[in-house]
Design a protein around this motif. Structure first.
Motif, mmCIF file in Angstrom:
data_model
loop_
_atom_site.group_PDB
_atom_site.id
_atom_site.type_symbol
_atom_site.label_atom_id
_atom_site.label_comp_id
_atom_site.label_asym_id
_atom_site.label_seq_id
_atom_site.Cartn_x
_atom_site.Cartn_y
_atom_site.Cartn_z
ATOM 1 N N HIS A 249 0.769 -1.201 0.031
ATOM 2 C CA HIS A 249 -0.166 -0.159 -0.089
ATOM 3 C C HIS A 249 0.749 1.761 -0.037
ATOM 4 C CE1 HIS A 249 -3.005 3.131 0.963
ATOM 5 N NE2 HIS A 249 -2.737 3.048 1.694
ATOM 6 N N LEU A 250 1.671 1.444 0.765
ATOM 7 C CA LEU A 250 2.980 2.565 0.812
ATOM 8 C C LEU A 250 3.865 2.587 -0.426
ATOM 9 C CD1 LEU A 250 4.097 2.460 4.532
ATOM 10 C CD2 LEU A 250 2.211 3.999 3.722
ATOM 11 N N MET A 251 4.194 1.449 -1.133
ATOM 12 C CA MET A 251 5.147 1.433 -1.903
ATOM 13 C C MET A 251 3.948 2.610 -3.133
ATOM 14 S SD MET A 251 7.394 1.534 -3.150
ATOM 15 C CE MET A 251 8.783 0.928 -2.525
ATOM 16 N N ALA A 252 2.819 2.208 -3.256
ATOM 17 C CA ALA A 252 1.926 2.039 -4.035
ATOM 18 C C ALA A 252 1.759 3.918 -4.564
ATOM 19 C CB ALA A 252 0.615 2.006 -4.543
ATOM 20 N N LEU A 253 1.388 4.019 -3.239
ATOM 21 C CA LEU A 253 1.031 6.222 -2.723
ATOM 22 C C LEU A 253 2.572 6.291 -3.201
ATOM 23 C CD1 LEU A 253 -0.412 8.511 -1.805
ATOM 24 C CD2 LEU A 253 0.633 7.141 0.812
ATOM 25 N N PHE A 254 3.714 5.999 -2.891
ATOM 26 C CA PHE A 254 5.254 6.555 -2.660
ATOM 27 C C PHE A 254 5.419 6.857 -4.136
ATOM 28 C CE2 PHE A 254 9.694 5.460 -3.644
ATOM 29 C CZ PHE A 254 9.874 6.751 -3.537
ATOM 30 N N SER A 255 5.618 5.819 -5.015
ATOM 31 C CA SER A 255 5.331 5.090 -6.594
ATOM 32 C C SER A 255 4.971 6.442 -7.028
ATOM 33 C CB SER A 255 5.417 4.133 -7.149
ATOM 34 O OG SER A 255 3.831 3.448 -6.996
ATOM 35 N N ASP A 256 3.299 6.230 -6.482
ATOM 36 C CA ASP A 256 1.859 7.366 -7.938
ATOM 37 C C ASP A 256 3.064 8.925 -7.458
ATOM 38 O OD1 ASP A 256 1.283 4.776 -8.567
ATOM 39 O OD2 ASP A 256 -0.409 5.741 -7.126
ATOM 40 N N THR A 257 2.887 9.039 -5.995
ATOM 41 C CA THR A 257 2.739 10.615 -5.548
ATOM 42 C C THR A 257 4.332 11.117 -6.874
ATOM 43 O OG1 THR A 257 1.680 10.358 -3.888
ATOM 44 C CG2 THR A 257 3.600 12.042 -3.448
ATOM 45 N N LYS A 259 5.815 10.126 -9.814
ATOM 46 C CA LYS A 259 5.316 10.241 -10.471
ATOM 47 C C LYS A 259 4.418 11.044 -10.861
ATOM 48 C CE LYS A 259 5.353 5.021 -11.284
ATOM 49 N NZ LYS A 259 4.040 3.734 -11.898
ATOM 50 N N LYS A 260 3.862 11.866 -10.023
ATOM 51 C CA LYS A 260 2.745 12.740 -10.523
ATOM 52 C C LYS A 260 3.430 14.071 -9.908
ATOM 53 C CE LYS A 260 -0.814 15.023 -8.706
ATOM 54 N NZ LYS A 260 -2.446 15.260 -7.251
ATOM 55 N N HIS A 261 4.598 14.106 -9.045
ATOM 56 C CA HIS A 261 5.549 15.493 -9.347
ATOM 57 C C HIS A 261 6.624 15.611 -9.964
ATOM 58 C CE1 HIS A 261 2.250 16.998 -6.292
ATOM 59 N NE2 HIS A 261 2.348 16.381 -5.723
ATOM 60 N N GLY A 262 7.082 14.355 -10.777
ATOM 61 C CA GLY A 262 8.252 14.470 -11.296
ATOM 62 C C GLY A 262 9.953 14.175 -10.996
ATOM 63 N N ILE A 263 9.149 12.945 -9.579
ATOM 64 C CA ILE A 263 10.608 13.160 -8.641
ATOM 65 C C ILE A 263 11.057 11.703 -9.004
ATOM 66 C CG2 ILE A 263 11.102 12.638 -6.120
ATOM 67 C CD1 ILE A 263 8.670 14.661 -5.327
ATOM 68 N N LEU A 264 12.434 11.114 -9.263
ATOM 69 C CA LEU A 264 13.095 10.243 -9.720
ATOM 70 C C LEU A 264 13.012 9.086 -8.417
ATOM 71 C CD1 LEU A 264 16.771 11.088 -10.993
ATOM 72 C CD2 LEU A 264 14.386 10.446 -12.020
ATOM 73 N N TRP A 265 12.125 8.116 -8.635
ATOM 74 C CA TRP A 265 12.176 7.327 -6.975
ATOM 75 C C TRP A 265 12.520 5.884 -7.197
ATOM 76 C CZ3 TRP A 265 9.118 2.637 -8.320
ATOM 77 C CH2 TRP A 265 8.727 2.836 -9.398
ATOM 78 N N LYS A 266 12.330 5.192 -8.990
ATOM 79 C CA LYS A 266 13.387 4.171 -9.073
ATOM 80 C C LYS A 266 14.862 3.749 -8.562
ATOM 81 C CE LYS A 266 10.603 2.662 -12.457
ATOM 82 N NZ LYS A 266 10.533 2.281 -14.134
#
Length: 287
Positions: A249-257, A259-266
Motif C-alpha cells: 500500500h505504501l509503495m503504491a502511494l509513494f510511486s504514484d506521488t 510520478k505525479k510530481h516528477g520525482i525520481l524514485w526508482k
C-alpha cells in the motif's frame, strides 16, 4: 574519540567516510552491525589520521573528476565536526580540484557549508542528501534522538532549494508497527514536494536487522515501546529483512506521488543521478 592510521580514504566506488562510529543515536542504525568490524564502542568516534592529506593525494591521482559520495557509514556532520572541520576540509579539496559531491546527512550543521556546496555546484555538481523517516516530531526524537528533527531538516532542504543546490531525500528505514503509516508517508512526501527534491531513495518499507544492530534496536524497543520487541520476534523471527505489512500500500502511494510530481524514485535511477558527474565549467566560460 580516537585517531587511527589509514592508508586510503576513498573506496573503489569513490565513497568517502572520514569517521567510523556515530553519536546521533538512531535506534535502527545498520552501521552498528558486527559485519563492519568496528573494534571500538560505536559512540567512540574513530577519526582517520591525516585523512585530508590522504584524500588530497587520492584526488590528485584521479585521471578525471567524478562524483565523491559521503555519508554511507557515518554522518559527515557528527557533533565533533564543528570543532574538527574535517568534512569542511574535504569539501574544500573537492571544490579546489573540481570534483562533484553527493553528501548525506541528518544534521542542520550542513548549513555551515551551504556557500561552499553552492560553489561546487556552480562548477560541477553538488547534491545534498537528507534522510527523512518520521514526520511526527516527538516520535522522531525517540527514533533519532541526538540529531536535527525532521522539521529542522525540512527547513534545511528549503535553504538549499533557495540556493539552487539539488537535493535528494533518503526515505529509510520505515519501522514496521512504529512509523509505517500512511499519515507518516504523506507528511514526508509533502515535505519532499515543497522542497523540490530531485529524487527520493527508498529501498522499500521496512528495516534490516542483523547481529550488532539487532540487539541495540531491541534494547531501545524495550525502553520506548514495551511489547514491541515480542511483536517483531513473533512476526519476523531472526529475518534480516523485516518488511512492513503495509509495504504494498505504501509503495503504491509513494510511486504514484513521485510520478505525479516528477520525482525520481526508482533505486537505479536515483543512484545513476547521484553518481553522474556534470561539468559546468565550459558553460561558465561562455559567460
Amino acid at each position: 574519540m580516537h585517531y587511527k592510521e589509514y592508508k586510503s580514504i576513498l573506496s573503489a566506488k569513490n565513497n568517502l567516510n572520514l569517521f567510523r562510529g556515530c553519536t546521533h543515536g538512531c535506534i535502527y542504525c545498520d552501521s552498528r552491525s558486527d559485519c563492519y568490524q568496528l573494534n571500538h564502542p560505536f559512540e567512540d568516534i574513530e577519526i582517520k589520521k591525516h585523512a585530508l592529506e590522504i584524500f588530497e593525494r587520492e584526488l590528485q591521482r584521479k585521471r578525471q573528476p567524478c562524483m565523491i559520495t559521503t555519508g554511507a557509514m557515518t554522518d559527515p556532520y557528527i557533533q565533533l565536526e564543528p570543532r574538527l572541520r574535517i568534512t569542511r576540509g574535504a569539501l574544500e579539496l573537492i571544490e579546489r580540484y573540481e570534483f562533484g559531491v553527493a553528501i548525506q546527512t541528518k544534521s542542520t550543521r550542513i548549513l555551515r557549508d551551504l556557500e561552499l556546496l553552492k560553489q561546487i555546484n556552480q562548477k560541477t555538481k553538488a547534491v545534498v542528501e537528507m534522510t527523512l523517516t518520521t514526520y511526527d516530531e516527538e516520535l522522531c526524537k525517540i527514533l533519532e534522538p541526538y540529531v536535527s528533527t525532521t522539521k529542522e531538516r525540512f527547513e534545511t532542504l528549503m535553504q538549499f532549494k533557495a540556493a539552487g543546490v539539488p537535493t535528494v531525500v533518503w526515505l529509510s528505514p520505515i519501522l514496521p508497527f512504529i512509523n509505517d503509516s500512511e499519515e507518516n508517508l504523506r507528511g514526508i512526501l509533502a515535505y519532499c514536494i515543497e522542497t523540490g527534491v530531485k529524487a527520493i531513495m527508498c529501498f522499500g518499507f521496512g528495516v534490516t536487522l542483523r547481529a550488532g544492530n539487532r540487539e541495540y534496536f531491541y534494547h531501545q524497543l524495550d525502553k520506548y515501546f514495551p511489547g514491541m520487541k515480542q511483536k517483531y520476534l513473533s512476526v519476523f523471527g531472526d529475518s534480516y529483512i523485516c518488511t512492513s505489512p503495509q509495504h504494498n500500500h505504501l509503495m503504491a502511494l509513494f510511486s504514484d506521488t513521485c510520478k505525479k510530481h516528477g520525482i525520481l524514485w526508482k533505486t537505479e535511477d536515483v543512484f545513476q543521478y547521484l553518481h553522474t558527474f556534470e561539468d559546468k565549467r565550459e558553460q561558465l566560460s561562455l559567460f
